[in-house]
Design an enzyme around this catalytic site. Structure first.
Site, PDB file in Angstrom:
ATOM      1  N   HIS A 109     -19.670  22.909  30.769  1.00  0.00           N
ATOM      2  CA  HIS A 109     -18.637  23.929  30.856  1.00  0.00           C
ATOM      3  C   HIS A 109     -18.161  24.227  29.431  1.00  0.00           C
ATOM      4  CE1 HIS A 109     -14.584  25.524  31.756  1.00  0.00           C
ATOM      5  NE2 HIS A 109     -14.991  25.734  32.996  1.00  0.00           N
ATOM      6  N   ASP A 187     -16.900  14.460  31.632  1.00  0.00           N
ATOM      7  CA  ASP A 187     -16.150  15.545  32.255  1.00  0.00           C
ATOM      8  C   ASP A 187     -16.318  15.377  33.764  1.00  0.00           C
ATOM      9  OD1 ASP A 187     -15.391  17.873  33.535  1.00  0.00           O
ATOM     10  OD2 ASP A 187     -16.479  19.226  32.204  1.00  0.00           O
ATOM     11  N   GLN A 190     -15.618  18.014  38.528  1.00  0.00           N
ATOM     12  CA  GLN A 190     -16.189  18.309  39.846  1.00  0.00           C
ATOM     13  C   GLN A 190     -16.504  17.052  40.664  1.00  0.00           C
ATOM     14  OE1 GLN A 190     -16.627  21.509  40.914  1.00  0.00           O
ATOM     15  NE2 GLN A 190     -15.946  22.396  38.979  1.00  0.00           N
ATOM     16  N   LYS A 213      -8.896  20.617  41.287  1.00  0.00           N
ATOM     17  CA  LYS A 213     -10.217  20.623  41.903  1.00  0.00           C
ATOM     18  C   LYS A 213     -10.381  19.453  42.871  1.00  0.00           C
ATOM     19  CE  LYS A 213     -12.265  22.805  37.809  1.00  0.00           C
ATOM     20  NZ  LYS A 213     -12.505  24.171  38.273  1.00  0.00           N
ATOM     21  N   CYS A 351     -18.167  29.977  33.195  1.00  0.00           N
ATOM     22  CA  CYS A 351     -17.824  29.243  31.967  1.00  0.00           C
ATOM     23  C   CYS A 351     -18.975  28.345  31.522  1.00  0.00           C
ATOM     24  CB  CYS A 351     -16.541  28.429  32.147  1.00  0.00           C
ATOM     25  SG  CYS A 351     -15.089  29.422  32.501  1.00  0.00           S
TER      26      CYS A 351
END
Length: 394
Positions: A109, A187, A190, A213, A351
């Site tokens: 991202h 990261d 998700q 999220k 993104c």
């Protein structure tokens, strides 16, 4: 089955398939926001009257819940932020900026690309990118080559691609990184919506977490920092709630996590995050994974029947998001038309412009599911796509 727990689905006819952008919120999360503002609204870690104490207790309860939820070893390893973007920027600017080389993946991202540009890094000049194959799989051999050529690097890798749903084998990646003296940040924007995360089992050094999220309010997230690095991470902003002692010559900061949480926090958001974690414990990840596996498989099978569809990877080692296009049709047009039919997906580059450019496309149609989605949602999506295709091909 679980839609009844989410007021959005009682108040909207929309088939919501944009969970990669943000998830809907269960009633318990929404109620916690109202309760805080209506019955005990006060600042945390400051005053000592009843409502202030309750606000602090509820805020800190979420820290304990999150620590247990991801199996961190200590509460001090959990630092609240606005979300994954702030978490990544925080560690990039306060810890990783002095590393000679940063290594990222091809599926990042923008939030894990642009912070490195802000440090003056570019490809081959302090920034290296791990290749992926035609199925968008992470190239472990290339990764090891980069580690050999750049010892003691800082590695920053997405756990799950927001654009394509690809899951990186973080445990293997972290083990290899550590063998070459590298430090690794993940990261995890998700991740927690779909499966259990155990930071000690993965053996990562930093893990960025998103609230919104993960069925929590917007504007809240966290960064897990392995205890051994807490002394090395610098506070990148200071002020209220971070100070042990101040005079006009110097200031002394508190210990972690408080020295990293300057100013008034998103108190209601953090409390809501705790309620979201409690709700996920109630639903249980085995149920989430079972539901999503079946719905995701059905989605892929039904999409594959549509004429002219183009996929960019298979669904092996994937979760949540399925990206595609249709030959000769602009993805934006599909998004506009199916929105008129009350079906919400995301179209665009998500993104993730660098991987789109590598694939030679401007963007995709992305369908992203959560455990409250079902076969009926998929049927309505397919019906809408068929109608849109017929209109655009006439």
């Amino acid at each position: 089955m679980f839609k009844k727990d989410f007021p959005y689905f009682q108040n909207s006819k929309t088939v919501y398939l944009d969970n990669g952008a943000t998830t809907q919120k269960p009633k318990s999360v929404i109620d916690s926001q109202v309760e805080y503002y209506e019955t005990y609204c006060a600042n945390t870690h400051r005053s000592n009257f009843g409502h202030a104490n309750k606000a602090t207790q509820e805020f800190e309860k979420t820290r304990v819940l999150l620590k247990e939820f991801i199996n961190a070893s200590k509460n001090e390893e959990i630092i609240f932020t606005k979300g994954v973007t702030e978490s990544l920027n925080f560690i990039a600017s306060s810890f990783a900026k002095d590393f000679k080389t940063v290594i990222i993946s091809s599926l990042e991202h923008h939030s894990n690309i642009t912070p490195w540009h802000m440090q003056g890094r570019s490809l081959g000049n302090g920034l290296e990118v791990v290749s992926c194959n035609d199925n968008l799989d992470f190239d472990l051999e290339h990764f090891e080559e980069l580690l050999k050529a750049n010892p003691n690097a800082f590695v920053s890798i997405t756990h799950v691609s927001n654009a394509f749903g690809k899951i990186h084998d973080i445990k293997t990646i972290a083990k290899l990184a550590h063998e070459y003296g590298a430090i690794i940040m993940i990261d995890g924007a998700q991740s927690l919506a779909h499966f259990k995360v155990d930071v000690q089992d993965l053996d990562v050094d930093f893990f960025a977490i998103s609230g919104h999220k993960t069925f929590a309010p917007t504007g809240v997230g966290a960064i897990y920092v392995k205890e051994k690095y807490l002394k090395d991470v610098k506070a990148y902003q200071t002020g209220g709630a971070t100070i042990q002692e101040v005079d006009y010559n110097h200031s002394t900061l508190l210990d972690s996590p408080y020295k990293f949480e300057a100013g008034t926090q998103n108190i209601a958001g953090v409390i809501g995050f705790g309620k979201a974690l409690e709700y996920l414990n109630y639903v249980k990840y085995e149920n989430i994974e079972s539901i999503e596996k079946n719905v995701f498989k059905f989605l892929d099978e039904e999409l594959a029947k549509l004429p002219g569809i183009v996929f960019y990877n298979d669904t092996k080692d994937c979760i949540g998001s399925r990206s595609f296009n249709f030959e000769g049709i602009v993805h934006d047009d599909i998004g506009i038309l199916i929105d008129k039919m009350n079906v919400a997906v995301r179209v665009g580059h998500h993104c993730a412009q660098p991987i789109m450019k590598k694939l030679g496309i401007r963007g995709t149609i992305r369908v992203s599911v959560a455990f409250y989605n079902d076969y009926v949602d998929v049927d309505k999506l397919i019906e809408a796509l068929k109608k849109a295709l017929s209109m655009l091909k006439d």
